[in-house]
Design a protein around this motif. Structure first.
Motif, PDB file in Angstrom:
ATOM      1  N   TYR A   5      21.759 -21.884  19.338  1.00  0.00           N
ATOM      2  CA  TYR A   5      21.394 -21.855  17.930  1.00  0.00           C
ATOM      3  C   TYR A   5      20.007 -22.422  17.720  1.00  0.00           C
ATOM      4  O   TYR A   5      19.628 -23.401  18.333  1.00  0.00           O
ATOM      5  N   CYS A  10      20.802 -18.007  14.410  1.00  0.00           N
ATOM      6  CA  CYS A  10      21.390 -18.108  15.745  1.00  0.00           C
ATOM      7  C   CYS A  10      20.852 -17.003  16.619  1.00  0.00           C
ATOM      8  O   CYS A  10      20.608 -15.900  16.165  1.00  0.00           O
ATOM      9  N   LEU A  22      21.235 -16.711   8.961  1.00  0.00           N
ATOM     10  CA  LEU A  22      22.627 -16.967   8.633  1.00  0.00           C
ATOM     11  C   LEU A  22      23.031 -16.178   7.406  1.00  0.00           C
ATOM     12  O   LEU A  22      22.297 -16.081   6.441  1.00  0.00           O
ATOM     13  N   TYR A  27      27.883 -17.743   8.645  1.00  0.00           N
ATOM     14  CA  TYR A  27      28.033 -16.979   9.872  1.00  0.00           C
ATOM     15  C   TYR A  27      26.892 -15.984   9.976  1.00  0.00           C
ATOM     16  O   TYR A  27      26.449 -15.433   8.988  1.00  0.00           O
ATOM     17  N   CYS A  28      26.450 -15.728  11.175  1.00  0.00           N
ATOM     18  CA  CYS A  28      25.335 -14.799  11.378  1.00  0.00           C
ATOM     19  C   CYS A  28      25.736 -13.404  10.963  1.00  0.00           C
ATOM     20  O   CYS A  28      26.716 -12.871  11.462  1.00  0.00           O
ATOM     21  N   GLY A  36      31.075 -14.259  13.926  1.00  0.00           N
ATOM     22  CA  GLY A  36      29.646 -14.219  13.691  1.00  0.00           C
ATOM     23  C   GLY A  36      29.028 -13.004  14.334  1.00  0.00           C
ATOM     24  O   GLY A  36      29.658 -12.302  15.124  1.00  0.00           O
ATOM     25  N   ARG A  37      27.796 -12.740  13.981  1.00  0.00           N
ATOM     26  CA  ARG A  37      27.084 -11.595  14.562  1.00  0.00           C
ATOM     27  C   ARG A  37      26.980 -11.743  16.070  1.00  0.00           C
ATOM     28  O   ARG A  37      27.078 -10.773  16.802  1.00  0.00           O
TER      29      ARG A  37
END
Length: 99
Positions: A5, A10, A22, A27-28, A36-37
């Motif tokens: 990160y 991230c 973000l 979450y990405c 998350g992504r």
């Protein structure tokens, strides 16, 4: 290659595409709670060169074929129901491996 990160978001450990900002809920990419992504891109890379079925927002029937390419915005499906299909990652609702 960036790992872990960073202060701007991230980094994806599998690519050198840079940092993602973000999204909703911290979450990405805003894929929802717990996904998350970074983990979604990891899932896509685990399906690379396998036959997959992809359902996107508003589709009635899934696109079926070989997952042959992944970019930060699109995946590429070849063969199966269509010769070549580019699907935006942000519109993927369901992706499964076909055995």
């Amino acid at each position: 290659m960036r790992r872990g990160y960073g202060s701007n978001g991230c980094g994806c450990p599998f690519t050198d595409w840079g940092d993602y900002q973000l999204g909703a809920g911290g979450y990405c990419g805003g894929f929802g709670p717990g996904v998350g992504r970074q983990s979604f891109i990891a899932l896509l890379f685990s399906l690379l060169n396998f036959n997959v079925s992809v359902l996107t927002e508003g589709d009635v029937a899934p696109v079926v074929g070989l997952l042959v390419g992944i970019t930060p915005q699109f995946i590429t499906i070849a063969g199966g129901t269509t010769p070549v299909t580019y699907i935006p990652i942000s519109q993927i609702t369901l992706i499964t491996r076909i055995i």
